[in-house]
Design a protein around this motif. Structure first.
Motif, short mmCIF file in Angstrom:
data_model
loop_
_atom_site.label_atom_id
_atom_site.label_comp_id
_atom_site.label_asym_id
_atom_site.label_seq_id
_atom_site.Cartn_x
_atom_site.Cartn_y
_atom_site.Cartn_z
N ARG A 76 0.82 -1.19 0.00
CA ARG A 76 0.00 0.00 0.00
C ARG A 76 0.86 1.25 0.00
O ARG A 76 0.44 2.30 -0.45
CB ARG A 76 -0.89 0.02 1.24
CG ARG A 76 -1.71 -1.23 1.38
CD ARG A 76 -2.53 -1.18 2.61
NE ARG A 76 -1.70 -1.03 3.80
CZ ARG A 76 -2.20 -0.88 5.02
NH1 ARG A 76 -3.49 -0.85 5.20
NH2 ARG A 76 -1.39 -0.76 6.04
N PRO A 122 4.14 4.20 -4.10
CA PRO A 122 3.43 5.23 -4.89
C PRO A 122 3.31 4.84 -6.35
O PRO A 122 3.87 5.47 -7.22
CB PRO A 122 4.31 6.46 -4.69
CG PRO A 122 5.67 5.93 -4.45
CD PRO A 122 5.52 4.60 -3.78
N MET A 123 2.59 3.79 -6.63
CA MET A 123 2.42 3.33 -8.00
C MET A 123 0.94 3.10 -8.25
O MET A 123 0.18 2.91 -7.32
CB MET A 123 3.16 2.00 -8.20
CG MET A 123 4.64 2.11 -8.08
SD MET A 123 5.32 0.48 -8.26
CE MET A 123 7.03 0.84 -8.04
N PRO A 124 0.55 3.10 -9.52
CA PRO A 124 -0.88 2.86 -9.77
C PRO A 124 -1.24 1.41 -9.45
O PRO A 124 -0.39 0.54 -9.31
CB PRO A 124 -1.05 3.17 -11.26
CG PRO A 124 0.29 3.08 -11.82
CD PRO A 124 1.25 3.44 -10.75
N MET A 125 -2.54 1.18 -9.36
CA MET A 125 -3.07 -0.09 -8.86
C MET A 125 -2.59 -1.27 -9.68
O MET A 125 -2.28 -2.33 -9.14
CB MET A 125 -4.60 -0.01 -8.90
CG MET A 125 -5.27 -1.15 -8.23
SD MET A 125 -5.35 -0.95 -6.47
CE MET A 125 -6.61 0.26 -6.36
N LYS A 139 0.83 -2.33 -8.68
CA LYS A 139 0.84 -2.95 -7.35
C LYS A 139 0.32 -4.37 -7.42
O LYS A 139 0.83 -5.27 -6.75
CB LYS A 139 -0.01 -2.11 -6.37
CG LYS A 139 0.66 -0.81 -5.95
CD LYS A 139 -0.02 -0.19 -4.76
CE LYS A 139 -1.10 0.76 -5.21
NZ LYS A 139 -1.56 1.63 -4.13
N ARG A 140 -0.73 -4.55 -8.26
CA ARG A 140 -1.28 -5.89 -8.40
C ARG A 140 -0.25 -6.83 -8.99
O ARG A 140 -0.08 -7.96 -8.54
CB ARG A 140 -2.52 -5.81 -9.31
CG ARG A 140 -3.40 -7.01 -9.21
CD ARG A 140 -4.60 -6.87 -10.08
NE ARG A 140 -5.61 -6.03 -9.48
CZ ARG A 140 -6.20 -5.01 -10.09
NH1 ARG A 140 -5.86 -4.71 -11.32
NH2 ARG A 140 -7.13 -4.31 -9.49
#
Lengths: 695, 188
Positions: A67, A70-73, A76-77
């Motif tokens: 979480r 600082p990366m887009p979703m 992160k997924r």
């Protein structure tokens, strides 16, 4: 110039780089791979290898908190999927630890969700913060904390004192034989039956002053009995429960306050006051993203504009002004000393007024009717007038002293705090001196160790005083609302007089209001021993105050022109509350240990002091428990404990100083690195010039 | 992969809880508010993107001077226009109560970097100050005041003296300010 993140559908073939820096300027490319570029949030795709380099063992690195990246979703997924594919070699103990940590975080999340649901007044507080700023919101947060604290303590008192008293009322009262000490019959007289022939109006007066029909109820100390139930497998000692509940109530409040202060102080210490770097701080952190609405936004912008202009102006003046001459300095300091003495004198005068009013009121206790009510409330009235007039004068005096603006606020606040708290102390001192015949006729106290003629049940009388103070405080707040703030708003809105428009609408002054809350809470703490239901009444009072203040805030007040720093003030509010707590503690200790309880009423009627119930019950414990407790209290246990705590404290102090030194070292290192970089850049430029290579 | 306009699946919900700082109630509320912004045709798409104009009608963003920068920073489309639901969640997560200081300062830096070049140079700082004080002529600082202010800012925060403020210098300033975490907050 790559400035946006590369998103490639889902999952795997994603670059680890994110937000790359400008490649055009002649900067040294960082060759080292372990140190990442400052601007690039790089993700180390092979954490296991890095860990093995460091640790030299096969311990697996715990998965990074996704979480906080600082990366887009989508990225992160992808990272979480890769992490799940990387099954590290774990010992069974570590996998057990990992699964326990995961279930613990899941439990914590569900508790957080539940608390979020039941948090009191969450939406109102958000609205207040968005429209009026952080400072005003901190007042309402403080009020909510006090409401919850009072509610929990009243539950405590109800559970341990009130309900057992109700339940055991049916048990034969006075099951303990009262030791007859001479002419004690007279001391045990307590006429609490209200006068049967009475007008209806006096019921209302009784409600306001706690006398009459309200006196002999569960509200006050005098109604409780000293029953000690001792059945075969269950025993309940009401006097002991009463005492321990009072002591535990104080301890509980102390724990709550210190826990809350701890978090606030940690933030304040970590950020170090923040006096330096004020311009970058204002510009980078000044904007409140929670501002709602056009009006609040424009106000905030005007605020920031004002702040920046004032700071720049002050800097310019400071650069131009010469330092003060010696004569001016002497004049300034002597005027400050003189004005401090004047303020102190005002406060002493207020104390004297309270003392006289209390003595006068106690002497007129037999009066009835409205005049009697006025005499009853005289100490409260004098305290309120003093608390109103003297801080205003102190504010003016503080302005004359020409300190720094922030110091002026703190000085004025400290003076108000001192005034309010110690005026309460003066009231209590007068009461106690009357009860124990500290001055005046000592022969009245010779018989029963307290003045039994004027105070047949003195604890109830003290409880009544505290009850009256609380009620009067609430009435004054509501009266100010209706009689001062609403009319002021109506006058300002409807008249076009220049003076009226200059005065403008009311401003919500946070420090004054917070002091009112602290004062009210201190009164409750002092009175809780004598009026056990007072915390419950205080909960209701603070709930009413919350809604009243919210109404006046939104209808009558304008937002403040000057900002109010909220973090330092949070610590200040809690410290003032702690100061009030310690005053109440002094009162509690004095009442428990020194003054003889009334012989005619209350749970301690047969004892020589409230504390003696504890040694008496102590001897009824089993011998092993007695021996164990003796050991804990003895020197053989306490001295090693004290030494142990001293060692622990020394360790923490040493740790803190080491951390401070390493922070300084790192800052110096950072500066050196920057200088190295500049030097190397210059070298490159020279080289490229001499070699004639165009970059 | 995306949410249907009417209902969030349970797996997706728990995945979002893992990947953001939001609680379950906050995610559901965000979903509700997001679907209200979509037009009727967009609602049936698998991964709808709400246009920037619609997002700027949210009351929490409507009067924020940084609203366009916020949408640009969190948008993952090539033209940096419009947010998908996941972008919206990323936005709320960074602005939420429990987000860490690092992630907030990182996104604050990107929002303040008006020309997206990775550092805050003088033009960025000037645009930033104008946003803070208001864009109209009577609320701006005079050019002299602006120059003095920018000089002071660079003197305080530019540690390596390269004339710009980079991310670590920005984070250093932020870490010394206690109010940043509570003011960098948007709650629906």
């Amino acid at each position: 110039m790559n400035s946006h993140l590369q998103r490639q559908g889902s999952a795997t073939a994603v670059q680890g780089t994110g937000y790359t820096s400008d490649q055009g300027s002649p900067r040294l490319r960082r060759v080292t791979s372990s140190r990442s570029d400052q601007n690039v949030p790089q993700f180390n795709w092979l954490p296991a290898s890095a860990a093995q380099e460091d640790a030299g063992q096969e311990a697996a690195v715990p998965p990074k908190d996704l979480r906080a990246l600082p990366m887009p979703m989508a990225l992160k997924r992808a990272i979480s999927q890769v992490q799940q594919m990387q099954v590290p070699v774990l010992s069974s103990f570590q996998s057990w630890k990992r699964s326990k940590a995961k279930s613990l975080s899941r439990a914590r999340k569900s508790i957080g969700g539940f608390l979020h649901y039941i948090t009191l007044w969450r939406r109102s507080l958000n609205k207040i913060g968005g429209n009026f700023g952080d400072g005003v919101q901190s007042y309402f947060l403080f009020l909510r904390f006090l409401v919850v604290l009072n509610f929990l303590s009243s539950m405590l008192i109800t559970g341990f004192v009130l309900i057992p008293s109700i339940v055991f009322r049916s048990v034969a009262s006075d099951s303990m034989n009262v030791t007859d000490n001479g002419a004690a019959g007279e001391c045990r007289q307590y006429d609490h039956k209200p006068d049967p022939l009475v007008r209806y109006f006096s019921y209302f007066l009784d409600l306001l002053s706690g006398t009459g029909f309200m006196e002999y109820t569960y509200l006050f100390y005098g109604y409780y009995h000293n029953t000690m139930v001792a059945e075969s497998d269950f025993s309940y000692n009401i006097p002991l429960a009463y005492l321990f509940t009072a002591v535990f109530y104080f301890a509980f409040c102390l724990i709550c306050i210190t826990a809350r202060t701890g978090t606030a102080v940690r933030v304040a210490v970590a950020t170090g006051g923040g006096a330096t770097g004020s311009y970058s701080r204002i510009v980078f952190t000044g904007w409140d993203f929670g501002c709602l609405g056009d009006r609040a936004t424009k106000l905030k912008q005007k605020n920031l504009h004002y702040q920046l202009q004032v700071d720049l102006e002050e800097e310019r003046i400071k650069n131009e002004a010469a330092s003060l001459t010696l004569r001016q300095k002497v004049l300034l300091y002597s005027s400050r000393i003189f004005l401090s003495l004047v303020a102190f004198g005002l406060i002493i005068a207020a104390f004297f007024g309270i003392y006289q009013a209390t003595i006068f009121s106690q002497s007129k206790v037999k009066e009835t009717g409205v005049l009697g009510l006025f005499y009853e409330y005289l100490p409260s009235i004098v305290i309120t007038v003093g608390n109103f007039v003297v801080p205003v004068l102190c504010d003016q005096i503080a302005m004359l002293e020409r300190y720094n603006p922030s110091i002026t606020v703190i000085v004025a606040l400290l003076r108000s705090v001192f005034l309010r708290m110690v005026s309460l102390g003066v009231l209590l001192f007068t009461l106690w001196s009357q009860i124990t015949c500290f001055e005046g006729a000592p022969e009245e106290c010779a018989l029963c160790h307290y003045n039994h003629k004027s105070y047949p049940c003195w604890e109830t009388r003290v409880g009544q005083e505290m009850y009256k103070l609380t009620l009067f405080d609430l009435l004054i707040t509501l009266a100010m609302l209706v009689l001062v703030e609403f009319p002021r708003r109506m006058v300002v809105d409807n008249s076009s007089n220049k003076l009226v428009q200059f005065l403008g609408r009311q401003e919500f002054l946070v420090p004054v209001n917070v002091l009112g809350l602290v004062y009210g809470q201190t009164v409750v703490w002092t009175g809780a021993l004598f009026c056990p239901l007072l915390p419950l009444l205080n909960t209701l009072k603070f709930v009413i105050v919350f809604y009243a203040k919210k109404i006046t805030l939104f209808s009558n007040c304008r937002p403040a022109a000057k900002t109010f720093r909220s973090t330092k003030s949070k610590v200040f509010f809690l410290l003032v509350l702690l100061f009030g707590w310690s005053l109440a503690l002094v009162a509690l200790i004095y009442s428990i240990a020194k003054i003889h309880p009334s012989m005619s009423c209350g749970p301690f009627r047969s004892l020589s002091s409230m504390w003696t119930i504890v040694p008496d019950s102590f001897y009824s414990l089993s011998l092993t428990t007695q021996g164990f407790l003796y050991f804990i209290g003895s020197q053989g246990f306490s001295i090693p404990l004290f030494l142990f705590f001293s060692v622990v404290m020394c360790y923490f102090i040493a740790l803190a100083s080491v951390y401070g030194k390493s922070v300084d070292l790192l800052k110096a290192q950072l500066k050196l690195e920057a200088r190295d970089k500049q030097f190397l850049v210059k070298q490159i430029e020279e080289l490229s010039r001499t070699l004639g290579v165009a970059r | 992969m995306g949410a249907t306009a009417s209902h969030l699946g349970k797996d997706l919900l728990s995945e979002y809880q893992e990947l953001t700082f939001l609680t379950k109630q906050e995610i559901l509320l965000a979903h509700k508010r997001f679907t209200e912004l979509l037009s009727r045709e967009d609602k049936n798409l698998p991964d709808p993107r709400a246009p920037t104009e619609a997002i700027l009608t949210l009351p929490e963003l409507k009067s924020n001077p940084f609203r366009e920068r916020i949408v640009r920073v969190f948008s993952t489309s090539e033209s940096r226009d419009g947010l998908t639901f996941e972008d919206f969640l990323d936005l709320l997560s960074a602005f939420s109560d429990s987000a860490t200081l690092e992630i907030k300062s990182h996104y604050a830096f990107r929002i303040f970097d008006f020309d997206d070049d990775g550092t805050l140079d003088e033009s960025d700082l000037e645009k930033l100050v104008n946003c803070l004080t208001g864009e109209t002529d009577d609320t701006r600082l005079t050019p002299d005041e602006m120059k003095q202010l920018i000089r002071n800012i660079l003197e305080e925060s530019d540690i390596d003296k390269d004339g710009t403020v980079n991310l670590s210098e920005f984070q250093h300033v932020i870490s010394r300010s206690p109010d940043f975490v509570s003011s960098f907050k948007i709650v629906l």
